[in-house]
Design a protein around this motif. Structure first.
Motif, PDB file in Angstrom:
ATOM      1  N   VAL A   1      14.161  32.627  51.940  1.00  0.00           N
ATOM      2  CA  VAL A   1      13.116  33.019  52.888  1.00  0.00           C
ATOM      3  C   VAL A   1      11.750  32.490  52.455  1.00  0.00           C
ATOM      4  CG1 VAL A   1      14.322  35.050  53.744  1.00  0.00           C
ATOM      5  CG2 VAL A   1      12.909  35.250  51.699  1.00  0.00           C
ATOM      6  N   GLU A   2      10.739  32.748  53.289  1.00  0.00           N
ATOM      7  CA  GLU A   2       9.402  32.183  53.056  1.00  0.00           C
ATOM      8  C   GLU A   2       8.713  32.792  51.830  1.00  0.00           C
ATOM      9  OE1 GLU A   2      10.603  31.787  57.281  1.00  0.00           O
ATOM     10  OE2 GLU A   2      10.525  33.476  55.882  1.00  0.00           O
ATOM     11  N   TYR A   3       8.948  34.072  51.577  1.00  0.00           N
ATOM     12  CA  TYR A   3       8.358  34.771  50.424  1.00  0.00           C
ATOM     13  C   TYR A   3       9.490  34.948  49.420  1.00  0.00           C
ATOM     14  CZ  TYR A   3       5.835  38.705  48.088  1.00  0.00           C
ATOM     15  OH  TYR A   3       5.196  39.547  47.205  1.00  0.00           O
ATOM     16  N   LEU A   4       9.681  33.922  48.564  1.00  0.00           N
ATOM     17  CA  LEU A   4      10.874  33.855  47.749  1.00  0.00           C
ATOM     18  C   LEU A   4      10.617  34.520  46.385  1.00  0.00           C
ATOM     19  CD1 LEU A   4      13.509  31.198  47.914  1.00  0.00           C
ATOM     20  CD2 LEU A   4      12.866  31.950  45.633  1.00  0.00           C
ATOM     21  N   ALA A   5      10.825  35.834  46.358  1.00  0.00           N
ATOM     22  CA  ALA A   5      10.623  36.606  45.124  1.00  0.00           C
ATOM     23  C   ALA A   5      11.926  36.833  44.369  1.00  0.00           C
ATOM     24  CB  ALA A   5       9.967  37.949  45.463  1.00  0.00           C
ATOM     25  N   HIS A   6      12.995  36.203  44.808  1.00  0.00           N
ATOM     26  CA  HIS A   6      14.329  36.460  44.258  1.00  0.00           C
ATOM     27  C   HIS A   6      14.419  36.358  42.729  1.00  0.00           C
ATOM     28  CE1 HIS A   6      14.591  35.332  48.431  1.00  0.00           C
ATOM     29  NE2 HIS A   6      15.875  35.611  48.522  1.00  0.00           N
ATOM     30  N   PRO A   7      13.882  35.303  42.085  1.00  0.00           N
ATOM     31  CA  PRO A   7      14.021  35.225  40.622  1.00  0.00           C
ATOM     32  C   PRO A   7      13.364  36.384  39.898  1.00  0.00           C
ATOM     33  CG  PRO A   7      13.323  33.118  41.542  1.00  0.00           C
ATOM     34  CD  PRO A   7      13.205  34.130  42.630  1.00  0.00           C
ATOM     35  N   TRP A   8      12.310  36.932  40.507  1.00  0.00           N
ATOM     36  CA  TRP A   8      11.572  38.022  39.891  1.00  0.00           C
ATOM     37  C   TRP A   8      12.246  39.362  40.137  1.00  0.00           C
ATOM     38  CZ3 TRP A   8       7.415  36.184  37.146  1.00  0.00           C
ATOM     39  CH2 TRP A   8       7.050  34.867  37.430  1.00  0.00           C
ATOM     40  N   GLU A   9      12.908  39.487  41.251  1.00  0.00           N
ATOM     41  CA  GLU A   9      13.534  40.761  41.623  1.00  0.00           C
ATOM     42  C   GLU A   9      14.981  40.870  41.136  1.00  0.00           C
ATOM     43  OE1 GLU A   9      11.964  43.216  42.885  1.00  0.00           O
ATOM     44  OE2 GLU A   9      10.155  42.358  43.787  1.00  0.00           O
ATOM     45  N   PHE A  10      15.728  39.753  41.190  1.00  0.00           N
ATOM     46  CA  PHE A  10      17.137  39.755  40.810  1.00  0.00           C
ATOM     47  C   PHE A  10      17.375  39.231  39.394  1.00  0.00           C
ATOM     48  CE2 PHE A  10      18.025  38.891  45.556  1.00  0.00           C
ATOM     49  CZ  PHE A  10      18.191  40.233  45.836  1.00  0.00           C
ATOM     50  N   GLY A  11      16.422  38.422  38.873  1.00  0.00           N
ATOM     51  CA  GLY A  11      16.664  37.634  37.680  1.00  0.00           C
ATOM     52  C   GLY A  11      17.118  36.242  38.090  1.00  0.00           C
ATOM     53  N   PRO A  12      16.851  35.216  37.268  1.00  0.00           N
ATOM     54  CA  PRO A  12      17.089  33.827  37.696  1.00  0.00           C
ATOM     55  C   PRO A  12      18.532  33.513  38.070  1.00  0.00           C
ATOM     56  CG  PRO A  12      15.751  33.900  35.706  1.00  0.00           C
ATOM     57  CD  PRO A  12      16.207  35.292  35.953  1.00  0.00           C
ATOM     58  N   ARG A  13      19.499  33.876  37.240  1.00  0.00           N
ATOM     59  CA  ARG A  13      20.884  33.476  37.527  1.00  0.00           C
ATOM     60  C   ARG A  13      21.464  34.264  38.688  1.00  0.00           C
ATOM     61  NH1 ARG A  13      20.407  32.443  32.092  1.00  0.00           N
ATOM     62  NH2 ARG A  13      20.941  30.294  31.539  1.00  0.00           N
ATOM     63  N   LYS A  14      21.149  35.552  38.757  1.00  0.00           N
ATOM     64  CA  LYS A  14      21.627  36.340  39.888  1.00  0.00           C
ATOM     65  C   LYS A  14      21.001  35.832  41.185  1.00  0.00           C
ATOM     66  CE  LYS A  14      24.364  39.671  41.166  1.00  0.00           C
ATOM     67  NZ  LYS A  14      25.807  39.594  40.884  1.00  0.00           N
ATOM     68  N   ALA A  15      19.732  35.427  41.104  1.00  0.00           N
ATOM     69  CA  ALA A  15      19.073  34.881  42.289  1.00  0.00           C
ATOM     70  C   ALA A  15      19.791  33.629  42.781  1.00  0.00           C
ATOM     71  CB  ALA A  15      17.609  34.564  41.978  1.00  0.00           C
ATOM     72  N   LYS A  16      20.141  32.732  41.860  1.00  0.00           N
ATOM     73  CA  LYS A  16      20.859  31.521  42.263  1.00  0.00           C
ATOM     74  C   LYS A  16      22.203  31.868  42.897  1.00  0.00           C
ATOM     75  CE  LYS A  16      18.865  28.622  38.621  1.00  0.00           C
ATOM     76  NZ  LYS A  16      19.137  27.918  37.336  1.00  0.00           N
ATOM     77  N   GLU A  17      22.934  32.788  42.281  1.00  0.00           N
ATOM     78  CA  GLU A  17      24.236  33.182  42.822  1.00  0.00           C
ATOM     79  C   GLU A  17      24.105  33.722  44.236  1.00  0.00           C
ATOM     80  OE1 GLU A  17      27.276  36.898  42.661  1.00  0.00           O
ATOM     81  OE2 GLU A  17      26.109  36.522  40.845  1.00  0.00           O
ATOM     82  N   LEU A  18      23.197  34.676  44.430  1.00  0.00           N
ATOM     83  CA  LEU A  18      23.087  35.333  45.729  1.00  0.00           C
ATOM     84  C   LEU A  18      22.557  34.380  46.797  1.00  0.00           C
ATOM     85  CD1 LEU A  18      21.745  38.836  44.631  1.00  0.00           C
ATOM     86  CD2 LEU A  18      24.103  38.167  45.146  1.00  0.00           C
ATOM     87  N   LEU A  19      21.662  33.463  46.422  1.00  0.00           N
ATOM     88  CA  LEU A  19      21.162  32.496  47.388  1.00  0.00           C
ATOM     89  C   LEU A  19      22.229  31.466  47.764  1.00  0.00           C
ATOM     90  CD1 LEU A  19      17.599  31.961  45.917  1.00  0.00           C
ATOM     91  CD2 LEU A  19      18.089  32.720  48.249  1.00  0.00           C
ATOM     92  N   LEU A  20      22.982  31.002  46.777  1.00  0.00           N
ATOM     93  CA  LEU A  20      23.991  29.970  47.038  1.00  0.00           C
ATOM     94  C   LEU A  20      25.204  30.495  47.797  1.00  0.00           C
ATOM     95  CD1 LEU A  20      23.799  28.143  43.599  1.00  0.00           C
ATOM     96  CD2 LEU A  20      23.208  27.131  45.818  1.00  0.00           C
ATOM     97  N   THR A  21      25.554  31.756  47.572  1.00  0.00           N
ATOM     98  CA  THR A  21      26.750  32.306  48.217  1.00  0.00           C
ATOM     99  C   THR A  21      26.441  33.106  49.475  1.00  0.00           C
ATOM    100  OG1 THR A  21      26.678  34.355  46.914  1.00  0.00           O
ATOM    101  CG2 THR A  21      27.912  32.490  45.985  1.00  0.00           C
ATOM    102  N   GLY A  22      25.251  33.716  49.545  1.00  0.00           N
ATOM    103  CA  GLY A  22      24.968  34.651  50.625  1.00  0.00           C
ATOM    104  C   GLY A  22      25.609  36.000  50.423  1.00  0.00           C
ATOM    105  N   ASP A  23      26.185  36.241  49.231  1.00  0.00           N
ATOM    106  CA  ASP A  23      26.813  37.530  48.943  1.00  0.00           C
ATOM    107  C   ASP A  23      25.765  38.627  48.806  1.00  0.00           C
ATOM    108  OD1 ASP A  23      29.223  36.231  48.958  1.00  0.00           O
ATOM    109  OD2 ASP A  23      29.542  36.295  46.786  1.00  0.00           O
ATOM    110  N   SER A  24      26.229  39.859  48.852  1.00  0.00           N
ATOM    111  CA  SER A  24      25.327  41.006  48.832  1.00  0.00           C
ATOM    112  C   SER A  24      25.483  41.822  47.557  1.00  0.00           C
ATOM    113  CB  SER A  24      25.607  41.912  50.036  1.00  0.00           C
ATOM    114  OG  SER A  24      26.899  42.513  49.910  1.00  0.00           O
ATOM    115  N   ILE A  25      24.485  42.644  47.283  1.00  0.00           N
ATOM    116  CA  ILE A  25      24.593  43.674  46.255  1.00  0.00           C
ATOM    117  C   ILE A  25      24.296  45.018  46.902  1.00  0.00           C
ATOM    118  CG2 ILE A  25      23.989  42.106  44.381  1.00  0.00           C
ATOM    119  CD1 ILE A  25      21.200  43.440  44.340  1.00  0.00           C
ATOM    120  N   ASP A  26      24.748  46.092  46.250  1.00  0.00           N
ATOM    121  CA  ASP A  26      24.525  47.435  46.795  1.00  0.00           C
ATOM    122  C   ASP A  26      23.358  48.118  46.092  1.00  0.00           C
ATOM    123  OD1 ASP A  26      25.536  48.225  44.307  1.00  0.00           O
ATOM    124  OD2 ASP A  26      27.473  48.873  45.111  1.00  0.00           O
ATOM    125  N   ALA A  27      23.085  49.352  46.500  1.00  0.00           N
ATOM    126  CA  ALA A  27      21.938  50.081  45.959  1.00  0.00           C
ATOM    127  C   ALA A  27      22.075  50.338  44.467  1.00  0.00           C
ATOM    128  CB  ALA A  27      21.762  51.397  46.709  1.00  0.00           C
TER     129      ALA A  27
END
Length: 297
Positions: free
Chosen positions: A166-192
């Motif tokens: 997305v336009e405001y790409l905070a994923h590496p900061w919120e998920f951590g770098p490797r988890k961010a790559k995984e979730l962006l590349l796969t489109g998979d989800s995580i739960d609460a």
């Protein structure tokens, strides 16, 4: 009178609750909603009685992301009597497809989200159901995140639109770098629960107690001295900025625009994202989002 949000003042005016109110569209973010949200957040910021702002969503989900296909969104963008006035300013009339989209997304997706992050109040995202793609942006702009047990977080922009998030790409900061790559590349989800383990989510409450417990959490924070709240917020935000957060966001925004420019140049009709094909799911007919599992490919 806002059409796409509701506003309340609770706890003798010390808590402002702003609720996204397009339940029939799972609170997909059309331009009118984003403009109304910006105005509502500014009203709460101006109100000296308000100490804490809660951002919530009505219906089954907090937000399914940007509105990609409703008649409401189409009417807002296209010339005609229902066109939203913001599509005629801030680059909306530029001749170049790339220039127009870059300026419009800067003002109405990116810069507004950065501004909401820096509001002079403490903000709490009260999320439930699906928090998808641009829904993450709204949530991440808040200081704290409270989730119901049934919450799902995902960014499906890469596997359904061929775009780098997305336009405001905070994923590496919120998920951590490797988890961010995984979730962006796969489109998979995580739960609460995983969101809580990652440190992204502050509290996880039962679904039927989410609103009341979030309000109690907000009331607790509202009792801290105003200057202490503000200085704590700025101390933490500034520490993250010193590590490169704001520059990373800006850089990622322009990479997002490069993605749009790539697809605009590739398609004769200038469509700014990938179209359904062998490597891209049709987002209108795609099945449920897969959860990320540590023992599944």
């Amino acid at each position: 009178m806002p059409e796409y949000i509701t506003e309340e003042r609770l706890s003798d005016g010390r808590i402002a609750r702003i609720t996204l109110n397009r339940p029939e569209a799972r609170n997909a973010q059309n331009r009118g909603m984003l403009v109304e949200l910006d105005e509502a957040l500014r009203r709460a910021e101006r109100d000296d009685e308000v100490a804490v702002i809660i951002l919530a969503g009505s219906g089954k989900s907090f937000s399914a992301g940007h509105d990609m296909g409703s008649q409401v969104a189409a009417d807002e963008e296209l010339p005609g009597p229902r066109q939203h006035p913001t599509f005629r300013i801030d680059g909306g009339t530029a001749q170049s497809h790339v220039e127009r989209r870059t300026l419009q997304e800067w003002h109405y997706y990116f810069d507004c989200t950065r501004r909401w992050r820096d509001l002079r109040k403490i903000t709490i995202a009260q999320v439930h159901g699906n928090v998808i793609s641009a829904g993450l942006m709204l949530m991440w702009a808040c200081d704290l995140i409270v989730a119901s047990e049934n919450t799902t977080f995902a960014d499906i922009v890469a596997n359904r639109l061929g775009m780098p998030g997305v336009e405001y790409l905070a994923h590496p900061w919120e998920f951590g770098p490797r988890k961010a790559k995984e979730l962006l590349l796969t489109g998979d989800s995580i739960d609460a629960e995983e969101g809580h383990r990652l440190g992204m989510v502050s509290k996880v409450f039962p679904d039927d107690e989410l609103a009341t417990r979030t309000l109690a959490f907000a009331e607790r924070i509202a009792h801290r001295p105003a200057m202490a709240r503000l200085l704590i917020k700025d101390s933490v935000n500034d520490a993250v900025d010193a590590m490169g957060f704001s520059e990373s966001l800006k850089h990622s925004f322009y990479l997002h625009q490069l993605g749009h420019a790539h697809w605009t140049a590739l398609h004769d009709d200038k469509f700014p994202a990938a179209k359904p094909g062998p490597d891209i799911e049709d987002w209108r007919a795609a099945g449920p989002i897969r959860p990320s599992r540590r023992d599944e490919p």
